[in-house]
Design an enzyme around this catalytic site. Structure first.
Site: not given
Lengths: 794, 794
Positions: B352-353, B491, B611-612
């Protein structure tokens, strides 16, 4: 040959019976395609005698053929004939495979829905009568799918019938008789087989390149299928289905085929992609439904309602155009081949036909026009290299090109009348670059897309202008610039009879157009956003001095005149007059006057005789007003009489050896001789339908002429022009045309309707969020906004 | 590891010495590329010990690798390591080929001109000292050309030196240590040789597909060349040049290499194209000049002047972005790979960058952004098929994809700490489709290009909206719609600890974004020209009922809350708190907390640990005002305190295991904790430069984070938004930033300059023919036209 198709109507082209002499034309006219591939209709082995192999051509798939021509070894890129996906035959268990021709046959091409239907009756030696109705589509909804549905009916028997559905990679390019001595085998089988689920697959590679084509096919005949076997050999994979038929009860066999090439985007590799798609494909009825919906969309976009008697030809021409180039062509990096994807004539090469085709696409599918221009943009470096190698600057686009944008024109051509191979100089047609520049500008005018110009179009336009500037040489005697050693579109004249070398000087078409290109290049520099202008001029190393030279050359190119008319080229007046009466008496058809004279030991170069009068092409590109403005800008007096006189002059000296000639003549006569203009128009429109070029349609349609003829309806009789951010109308319907209605896309407005009759012109815009457009009818300008309808008295 | 590069400045990245531990990072950071291919810098055999193979990756060149992973056979598409074009070594006639490392070595990456220079000193066993200065470019002007210029200086000797210039097709994918057990050989040599004119050539094919890569090289060392030989074996072609060196007199060897693949447009086949280009290529100085001019252009387009101390990182990040995606990528049908083209991490896959990257491209190179969107458009059918196979409607874009747009996410992943292979559920990140839709809308806002929306963007946007509508299920208890069984960007959480199956329900990020997509889809339907609206809705079979459902679902998606904050997903509040202090004590780095816990026999799924913090990603995509509007539209009260409380809550529970986390946190803290925000910003900006993820940079840059960090400068500190046909500014510079100046392209205006300091914001437009733009500074709107400068007090 006049084709026998009495039951045809405006949306159906029908052929009855089987006439070997007519087969080639039938193949082409009944082709089905989707802008990615086009299948000629002619008989798979079940229904014909195999004289004409059923060709399917894939857009942009070329092979470099190495042939011996006239004793010399030459290389050329050839459009490749794709593996045969249509192969379908049947036999009684005790009999032979049916190879045709059938006892009765009828073809019906449904232009509205893009369906080709074949009705046939096959009678075997024992009197068993089997009727078949076969429908074929090349999906406009799923561009990788083609499908063949066959309904079989045992009329007077019951029992087993074996059906063979095959993929055949052993095809060759044999579509053009005079090319038969050249390389015809372009495909090497790389694999074939039948999967466990009964899907056939076949993969081939083109000989000279690592290009792969893969097909996968699924054949279904439930519930009457009793046995299934397969037959695989090098370059061939077939399924054999044994069906149990009952007298009077039809059985349907569906064959669905996926086709991919290794140039297709968004795949990993063609073979797995083809297998996967075949497995997922819906049934024929579903495919047909979505396919027909897309065709309905296309026809809405191309709506041209003309109250006249040639609607079939109008539809046929648009149909062939949309088969050759559609939204499915956009991602393929392909240009507009002169003969569509309908035959092997001209080897699938790209010439200048987009000059005619883009007039239609720009105003209906600007994305497609953009894709054609992108095809040229990607070959700008090749055109620059060609100029460099010729010791010139800028971009020299090739007369004929294929994959890589290099010159692919033949170096020799055969005169079948004399059997002699002669040097071919057609690559000296430098005007092709001007056509590219013209198309860039037209696209900008149609869309108003300044970002297109800034990021893509301008670079081409400026490099083409630069080419003309570098080719033009100053002639101090005349105080003018000359362009020497070129050919105009009239290929009859490729050298002066009194000169050693090839080419002509100051071809009027070339020079006037070059002047126009130089002017538009300067306009473009002005139009660009300041930031981008600076950037692009730096990138291309164009400085003020060079721009000044463009101005200087563009205003002082030499245009030759004689006898009060524009000369086709300098020195034209020194050519001899042909004894037209004598030649007309001696030959029924003078279209290939060049061959006739060469065979007589003479040369058409000696005469005032044209294949097409290329001076008059200027009247196709520019309105009379604009053209006279161009000439005046060049410092030539150009009164209203000049063009009329010039038209008359060449009309008497032209044999119409190009299909484009009728388009141009219809155009130039509109205002002066409407009846004759209308005849030329109908000739142009019917050129392929009636095979007016005597057999050349069998080698592929003439796409430029097909589009150009439709463009006559669009622009000539409406006076439609797009320039100076304005849509101009100056309608003048011929007497045979009561009413004309067009739907266009213009500057972000979709479905702009223009309706013209003898007394009024009406412009209406659908609702949208776009700004109003400027419309000028007979010179007076007005703004029309979304949702508005405006009627003008004429 | 902190890299030793004292002499670096804002435009030069420099490394000295040779540190095997640092080599991987150096390779990536000193990569050179042009949007088509990227060469990692590290040592050809002449200058290093060969631990890291010098990889050159070609955009869009994948091979389907069949590997055994965790005992299971899996298939994946892998970015292919291109044949090594950089191979260059030398020896004394009596000696061994030099294999490094050199006695002294210094690397200098000139970001401004895109040149990598290596200074080296080689001392052989006899004490002969040879200095080399090697310059390397991947041409931004001629995208198929790369070049290596080597200056050799015999410091204390004279005599013969043999130079070996090679093309090596025996490369493997060995760039990621933990992939070494997987398939690493992707190339099969298909031919190699040395032409009569001394040009080397090499052709390879990828294993699973008919994709070919061809290289041709020319090596020149006049006038000191005394002898020339060649060495050809399977997959290898080399030229051996014997040079006569004189002490103190430098000699230059130029190697120019052309690279083509069979997916390149406008060629016939890669090998002849490469040979032809090599023969035509200009000398190194010329190549360098035109290359540097293009880089100057790129830097002008990307002008971001920030008065702060991290300019090197700013330039490095932009440099890597422009190497990965440039105008040369446009025709290649490639997406934005997560790790650029700089390494084999994530196998070159697209995630998705582009959500981060397109924010920059849309406002500088909209054509490139459009090409990324076209890449998605060409895979719309694959996304539709994925939805169909999942029993859903519309388009389900894959989390990881490669050539054909199918899901390429790994099914298993290895925890190196435990040595265990665990199921990987990351493909349940359905939010990737919303990112595509978001990018479509942003592109439209940046360009104002309604034709893009009408012909390309709308179809994707509507199909993605349809997907959300079909996935959302009505929950009568809550009178709301739920989206179940998905993952958010975090994730760490891929299942509930109390549930059997994978996935989570009502991930807030997913649901709010889905609601936004549904709203924009309805806006799009309204915006389309009436004609095209009718056509598209018919084509997609979208009726009023379906549009009503989008309205209904879009306003009633469930967003979970707990403790006065937005919950990351439904049930988040039931998770346990991690004993952060204990874990921080036990482990120096918690970024891979998931692996730590799994190795301990525990699972991160049990804890409130991210994680984020994916909820906060919403604050990256939307301004606080817009986000609160979205929540209110969903019927949730959203006071100004909500986002601040939510930020605080997750900030304490996030380990920043993703490079994107720092970007997002810098963002959300801008208005509340500017000092901390600035720290996060610098972390984000320096993430790859300083390899803050501890070794992951060696596997490829983190393109999303690189672009996201630059986007912080662009949007966060200026308050720049593009929505509702308006360019919004609400500047608030952090104290460490005295002044910020950006040049943008916006709605056809090029070089729109935005300058912000502590007291004023200035917007100036260059001259052009575009209409004025609307600019809103701190809420008050004004129109600014071409050539105008407007300063606003803050």
């Amino acid at each position: 040959m006049t084709a026998q198709r009495p039951p045809s109507d405006a949306w159906h082209l029908r052929f009855e019976g089987f006439d070997p002499a007519e087969e080639g034309v039938r193949e082409v006219l009944c082709a089905i395609g989707n802008g990615r591939l086009v299948s000629r209709a002619a008989a798979p082995e079940s229904c014909a005698d195999g004289v004409h192999y059923p060709g399917t051509y894939l857009a942009g798939v070329y092979d470099r053929a190495r042939s011996v021509v006239g004793g010399r070894r030459v290389e050329n890129e050839d459009l490749v004939n794709c593996p045969n996906w249509q192969s379908f035959s049947f036999r009684h268990p005790d009999g032979e495979w049916f190879t045709g021709p059938p006892a009765e046959q009828r073809l019906d091409l449904d232009l509205r829905r893009g369906v080709l239907t074949r009705h046939g009756l096959v009678v075997d030696a024992d009197g068993r009568r089997t009727r078949l109705v076969q429908r074929r589509i090349a999906s406009q909804a799923q561009p990788h799918l083609v499908a063949l549905e066959t309904e079989l009916l045992a009329e007077n028997w019951s029992g087993l019938l074996e059906v063979r559905s095959a993929l055949d990679g052993t095809v060759e390019n044999t579509g053009v008789a005079r090319y038969l001595g050249l390389t015809s085998r372009h495909l090497v089988p790389t694999g074939q087989g039948v999967d466990e689920d009964g899907a056939l697959w076949l993969e081939v590679a083109t000989v000279g390149t690592p290009l792969h084509i893969a097909l996968a096919a699924r054949t279904r005949a439930a519930p009457t299928e009793v046995h299934r076997a397969s037959e695989v050999r090098d370059g061939w994979a077939a399924e054999l289905l044994t069906l149990d038929l009952t007298e009077g009860r039809p059985v349907t066999v569906e064959k669905t085929v996926a086709v991919y090439t290794s140039r297709d985007p968004a795949i990993e590799a063609p073979l797995p992609a083809a297998r996967r798609l075949t497995a997922q494909a819906p049934d024929f009825e579903h495919l047909l439904r979505e396919h027909a919906m897309r065709w309905a969309e296309l026809w809405r976009r191309c709506r041209i309602e003309a109250d006249f008697d040639s609607e079939l030809a109008l539809h046929l021409n648009l149909f062939h155009l949309l088969q050759t180039y559609s939204e499915h062509s956009v991602d393929l990096d392909v240009g507009i081949p002169a003969r569509g994807l309908h035959g092997e004539g001209y080897r699938g090469h790209v010439f200048w036909d987009e000059l005619f085709v883009l007039r239609l696409l720009n105003l209906r599918f600007p994305e497609l026009a953009r894709a054609v221009l992108d095809h040229r943009r990607r070959r700008l470096d090749a055109a620059r290299q060609a100029a460099r190698e010729a010791g010139l600057c800028g971009a020299m686009y090739p007369w004929q090109s294929a994959s890589d944008g290099r010159e692919e024109s033949q170096q020799l051509h055969l005169n079948p009348l004399s059997g002699r191979w002669r040097p071919d100089r057609s690559h000296l047609q430098r005007h092709v670059g001007s056509a590219v520049a013209y198309n860039v500008w037209q696209h900008f005018q149609a869309t108003g897309d300044l970002d297109f110009l800034a990021t893509s179009g301008a670079e081409m336009l400026l490099e083409i202008a630069r080419f003309w500037s570098s080719l033009a040489a100053y002639d101090p005697e005349r105080s003018r610039y000359s362009i020497r050693g070129v050919l105009g579109p009239d290929e009859y004249h490729d050298a002066y009879p009194w000169a050693e070398g090839p080419g002509l000087d100051d071809n009027a078409y070339t020079n006037v157009l070059a002047s126009w290109v130089l002017a538009r290049a300067l306009d473009t520099v002005d139009l660009l956003p300041e930031y981008r202008r600076d950037e692009l001029l730096e990138r291309l190393a164009i400085d003020r001095t060079e721009l000044d030279r463009w101005q200087e050359v563009g205003r002082h190119l030499h245009v030759p005149f004689h006898d009060g008319v524009i000369s086709q080229f300098a020195g034209y007046e020194r050519l001899a007059e042909l004894d037209w009466a004598a030649y007309r008496g001696r030959y029924p058809d003078l279209r290939r006057l060049d061959r006739i004279l060469e065979a007589e030991g003479d040369s058409v170069n000696r005469y005032k005789a044209s294949k097409q009068a290329d001076v008059l092409m200027l009247c196709y590109l520019f309105s009379s007003r604009e053209l006279r403005g161009l000439l005046r800008r060049l410092g030539y007096p150009a009164g209203p009489e000049l063009l009329r006189r010039t038209t008359d002059y060449y009309l008497h000296r032209t044999v119409h050896g190009s299909t484009l000639s009728a388009v141009v003549h219809a155009w130039v006569l509109t205002r002066t001789d409407r009846r004759r203009s209308w005849r030329f128009f109908r000739d142009a429109l019917n050129s392929d339908l009636l095979d007016l070029q005597h057999g050349t349609t069998a080698e592929g349609v003439h796409l430029g002429a097909m589009a150009g003829a439709v463009d006559l309806l669009q622009r000539c009789y409406t006076g439609l022009e797009i320039r100076e951010d304005t849509l101009w109308l100056a309608p003048r319907l011929p007497s045979s045309l009561g009413r004309l209605e067009l739907d266009l896309r213009y500057r972000g407005h979709w479905g702009v309707r223009i309706a013209v009759d003898r007394h009024t012109a009406t412009v209406s815009l659908r609702e949208s969020r776009q700004p109003p457009i400027r419309v000028a009818v007979r010179g007076s300008t007005t703004a029309i906004g979304p949702g508005e309808i405006r009627t003008f008295s004429l």
